[in-house]
Motif scaffolding. Structure first.
Motif, mmCIF file in Angstrom:
data_model
loop_
_atom_site.group_PDB
_atom_site.id
_atom_site.type_symbol
_atom_site.label_atom_id
_atom_site.label_comp_id
_atom_site.label_asym_id
_atom_site.label_seq_id
_atom_site.Cartn_x
_atom_site.Cartn_y
_atom_site.Cartn_z
ATOM 1 N N ALA A 62 0.480 -0.871 -0.154
ATOM 2 C CA ALA A 62 0.220 0.258 0.311
ATOM 3 C C ALA A 62 0.794 0.990 0.069
ATOM 4 C CB ALA A 62 -0.558 -0.153 0.989
ATOM 5 N N THR A 63 1.359 1.181 0.959
ATOM 6 C CA THR A 63 2.309 2.432 0.633
ATOM 7 C C THR A 63 3.183 2.590 -0.102
ATOM 8 O OG1 THR A 63 4.422 0.805 1.940
ATOM 9 C CG2 THR A 63 3.014 3.228 3.109
ATOM 10 N N LEU A 85 1.367 3.854 -3.026
ATOM 11 C CA LEU A 85 1.208 5.614 -2.646
ATOM 12 C C LEU A 85 2.050 6.462 -3.372
ATOM 13 C CD1 LEU A 85 -0.473 5.940 0.921
ATOM 14 C CD2 LEU A 85 -1.411 5.626 -0.847
ATOM 15 N N TRP A 139 -1.755 11.977 -3.596
ATOM 16 C CA TRP A 139 -2.321 10.813 -2.157
ATOM 17 C C TRP A 139 -1.419 11.305 -2.124
ATOM 18 C CZ3 TRP A 139 -5.167 6.663 -4.007
ATOM 19 C CH2 TRP A 139 -5.743 6.575 -5.464
ATOM 20 N N ASN A 156 -5.369 10.325 2.885
ATOM 21 C CA ASN A 156 -4.606 9.435 2.187
ATOM 22 C C ASN A 156 -4.671 8.502 3.182
ATOM 23 O OD1 ASN A 156 -6.752 10.168 0.316
ATOM 24 N ND2 ASN A 156 -5.002 10.087 -1.209
ATOM 25 N N VAL A 157 -3.379 8.570 4.286
ATOM 26 C CA VAL A 157 -2.969 7.850 4.777
ATOM 27 C C VAL A 157 -3.870 7.397 5.685
ATOM 28 C CG1 VAL A 157 -0.914 7.571 6.242
ATOM 29 C CG2 VAL A 157 -0.752 8.815 3.520
ATOM 30 N N ARG A 160 -7.042 7.487 6.127
ATOM 31 C CA ARG A 160 -7.926 6.458 6.014
ATOM 32 C C ARG A 160 -7.726 5.588 5.366
ATOM 33 N NH1 ARG A 160 -10.938 10.685 1.355
ATOM 34 N NH2 ARG A 160 -12.296 11.770 2.916
ATOM 35 N N PHE A 161 -6.104 5.398 4.732
ATOM 36 C CA PHE A 161 -5.684 4.126 4.930
ATOM 37 C C PHE A 161 -5.732 3.052 6.538
ATOM 38 C CE2 PHE A 161 -1.912 1.502 5.226
ATOM 39 C CZ PHE A 161 -2.035 0.453 4.554
ATOM 40 N N TRP A 162 -5.420 3.745 6.914
ATOM 41 C CA TRP A 162 -5.200 3.677 8.283
ATOM 42 C C TRP A 162 -6.221 2.733 8.837
ATOM 43 C CZ3 TRP A 162 -1.052 0.769 9.812
ATOM 44 C CH2 TRP A 162 0.115 0.805 9.095
#
Length: 222
Positions: free
Chosen positions: A158-159, A162, A172, A177-178, A180-182
């Motif tokens: 994922a990282t 991004l 991005w 955004n980060v 929301r991912f976590w």
């Protein structure tokens, strides 16, 4: 002493300029002439410091890898919870990618298959994430049934995704955004019962990161 300081400044200018050009066009299309022109130095001065384009690319990657190493070490030192340290480091990495052209250029080189060389940069990030997730598993931080290996693969994939997307569209790399991912991933990694112990938005303001990145350029040359 004056000549030595001038040489250090010239070398840093070349690395900065090279990172910008590599980030914009990639390794193969980048020319030494374009890099020296952007750095404001002659081709002769460039060749005094770097014999060829590959050596210049290696210098960019080495500086970027050093920044990533310092970033992850700082996140680990601040946090006793290894999973939260990964969350924090992810936020900081994306902020550095957005604001530090040497790191951005280094990652661009790391993903350039035309170079046909192994880059230490993504490996450095992957190694640290894996080590952190191993410690999280040993410490009982991960939910039952979640292995450190599976968690590390998802986070690294994922990282890196991004990072690649952020090279073309900086949105991005945003903290939103980060986060929301976590927020999507943490409930799966920790289990609902322990979710409150982890902060998806990071445990410290991301604005601290650019200053840390800039300190790399201000520190004495190794």
């Amino acid at each position: 002493m004056v000549k030595q300081e001038r040489a250090v400044r010239t070398r840093r200018s070349l690395i900065q300029a090279a990172a910008e050009v590599f980030a914009e066009v990639g390794f193969v299309p980048a020319s030494l002439g374009a890099i020296s022109q952007r750095a404001g130095v002659s081709n002769g001065a460039l060749h005094f410091h770097f014999a060829n384009k590959s050596m210049l690319a290696e210098a960019v990657e080495a500086e970027a890898a050093e920044t990533v190493r310092r970033l992850t070490e700082a996140a680990q030192a601040r946090q006793r919870d290894p999973l939260q340290s990964v969350v924090d480091a992810t936020h900081e990495l994306m902020a550095v990618l957005d604001q530090d052209v040497v790191v951005r250029g280094g990652f661009e080189l790391a993903g350039d298959i035309a170079r046909r060389t192994k880059s230490p940069l993504r490996k450095e990030w992957q190694r640290w994430v894996e080590d952190s997730l191993r410690r999280a598993e040993r410490g009982g931080v991960l939910a039952e049934g979640v292995s450190w290996g599976d968690a590390a693969r998802v986070i690294v994939a994922a990282t890196v995704g991004l990072e690649v997307l952020g090279g073309r569209d900086a949105s991005w790399l945003s903290q939103q955004n980060v986060t929301r991912f976590w927020e999507l991933l943490l409930p799966r990694l920790t289990g609902r019962r322990d979710l409150g112990a982890s902060v998806g938005s990071g445990s410290r303001p991301s604005t601290a990161v650019p200053a840390q990145a800039r300190s790399r350029l201000a520190s004495p040359e190794r």
